[in-house]
Design a protein around this motif. Structure first.
Motif, PDB file in Angstrom:
ATOM      1  N   LEU A 165       1.056  -1.313   0.103  1.00  0.00           N
ATOM      2  CA  LEU A 165      -0.182  -0.138  -0.001  1.00  0.00           C
ATOM      3  C   LEU A 165       0.980   1.184   0.252  1.00  0.00           C
ATOM      4  CD1 LEU A 165      -2.626   1.398  -0.001  1.00  0.00           C
ATOM      5  CD2 LEU A 165      -2.890   1.143   3.194  1.00  0.00           C
ATOM      6  N   HIS A 166       2.413   1.159   0.768  1.00  0.00           N
ATOM      7  CA  HIS A 166       2.622   2.236   0.886  1.00  0.00           C
ATOM      8  C   HIS A 166       3.180   2.384  -0.590  1.00  0.00           C
ATOM      9  CE1 HIS A 166       6.753   4.548   1.735  1.00  0.00           C
ATOM     10  NE2 HIS A 166       6.474   5.041   3.088  1.00  0.00           N
ATOM     11  N   ARG A 167       3.853   1.637  -1.411  1.00  0.00           N
ATOM     12  CA  ARG A 167       4.185   1.729  -2.847  1.00  0.00           C
ATOM     13  C   ARG A 167       2.990   2.847  -3.893  1.00  0.00           C
ATOM     14  NH1 ARG A 167       6.609  -3.133  -1.600  1.00  0.00           N
ATOM     15  NH2 ARG A 167       5.158  -3.754  -2.518  1.00  0.00           N
ATOM     16  N   HIS A 168       2.079   1.763  -3.429  1.00  0.00           N
ATOM     17  CA  HIS A 168       1.085   2.368  -4.223  1.00  0.00           C
ATOM     18  C   HIS A 168       0.200   3.853  -3.763  1.00  0.00           C
ATOM     19  CE1 HIS A 168      -3.381   1.897  -5.735  1.00  0.00           C
ATOM     20  NE2 HIS A 168      -3.618   3.132  -5.501  1.00  0.00           N
ATOM     21  N   LEU A 169       0.637   4.359  -3.003  1.00  0.00           N
ATOM     22  CA  LEU A 169       0.488   5.598  -2.697  1.00  0.00           C
ATOM     23  C   LEU A 169       1.663   6.722  -3.289  1.00  0.00           C
ATOM     24  CD1 LEU A 169      -1.352   5.637   0.960  1.00  0.00           C
ATOM     25  CD2 LEU A 169      -2.088   5.363  -1.547  1.00  0.00           C
TER      26      LEU A 169
END
Length: 301
Positions: free
Chosen positions: A291-295
């Motif tokens: 999720l961190h990479r996605h955001l």
């Protein structure tokens, strides 16, 4: 009173109220119809109120039974939801905290996109404007309004705070206004929409007019509308009620769609921005890292 009532009685009552049949409730709970009847009778005796009306084989809830059923059902649903993270095989739930304006204007759509890309990962969003709740280490990820430093979170910039007046095309057209031709003095004389500053670093119209390259010399008139939250001010601008102060990164979707238009040529950079935070003293789970990479990848400047 509660200590005198077997808690199992509430499960039995819930099953009977849903099925409106003691035999079906017994089959659901793997007990006999007679056991259901005894527990309902015991619950009614403890409460001093009839919960069902009985006409042969037909059951109906009394007004007291209906009120109790609504409360028991809500309580059991809440307990079931609270136990979900402990259920084997359900996987981890990622918790992320963000302010109301960030959640509504920027994060919501990105979490929806993440859910489509990673349907097996559950995300719980805590929306709060409390600084202590936002920065709580019980969260896996946070989005903080900051200058980029925090003792407990490693922060990565999502967007700088750049503030500019905004309005809907309908508002401007109804008054025959050319948005880029308006000066700061022109803007001050229009229908200003403001919001309350609960953080000393937030900038509302009064601070904005004082920080632009050619500060407003005349006294700023009182805003026509003032709201308790930033998102309410943006929504009023979307409805065509006046001119609000837009944080460009947060309202990029509305600008891209044409629902809002920037006004004038003055911009104010506050020195703050919105930062995605990962824990400084513990490793992220693989799901939280995803999720961190996605955001970070979803930010377009």
């Amino acid at each position: 009173m509660l200590e005198k009532i077997p808690l199992e009685s509430f499960r039995v009552f819930d099953a009977a109220a849903r099925a409106m049949n003691f035999s079906r409730a017994g089959r659901e709970l793997n007990i006999t119809q007679a056991a259901v009847s005894r527990r309902i009778k015991g619950l009614e005796d403890h409460l001093g109120a009839a919960l069902f009306t009985r006409r042969g084989r037909n059951l109906a809830l009394t007004p007291e039974g209906e009120r109790l059923f609504q409360r028991v059902r809500a309580t059991l649903e809440y307990l079931e939801e609270s136990l979900e993270p402990f259920r084997a095989g359900t996987g981890e739930i990622i918790s992320i905290a963000a302010s109301g304006s960030v959640s509504h204007l920027w994060l919501g759509q990105r979490l929806k996109d993440f859910g489509k890309e990673s349907p097996g990962i559950s995300v719980r969003l805590l929306t709060t404007d409390s600084p202590s709740e936002l920065a709580s280490e019980t969260n896996d990820l946070v989005i903080l309004y900051s200058t980029g430093e925090h003792p407990r979170w490693n922060l990565t910039l999502l967007m700088k705070e750049v503030l500019v007046p905004i309005a809907s095309p309908d508002y401007l057209a109804s008054r025959g206004l050319e948005p880029q031709a308006l000066t700061s003095a022109d803007i001050a004389g229009l229908d200003l929409i403001d919001y309350e500053r609960f953080n000393a670093h937030w900038i509302s119209f009064r601070q904005w007019f004082g920080r632009i390259g050619n500060p407003l010399r005349s006294k700023l008139p009182r805003p026509r509308l003032s709201f308790s939250t930033y998102i309410m001010a943006v929504e009023a601008a979307l409805r065509g009620e006046g001119i609000a102060l837009g944080s460009l990164g947060l309202i990029e979707e509305h600008l891209r769609s044409g629902a809002l238009i920037t006004i004038g040529n003055d911009r104010v950079e506050s020195g703050f921005g919105y930062y995605l935070g990962a824990p400084r003293f513990r490793a992220l789970s693989p799901e939280a890292s995803q999720l961190h990479r996605h955001l970070l990848g979803g930010y377009q400047g």
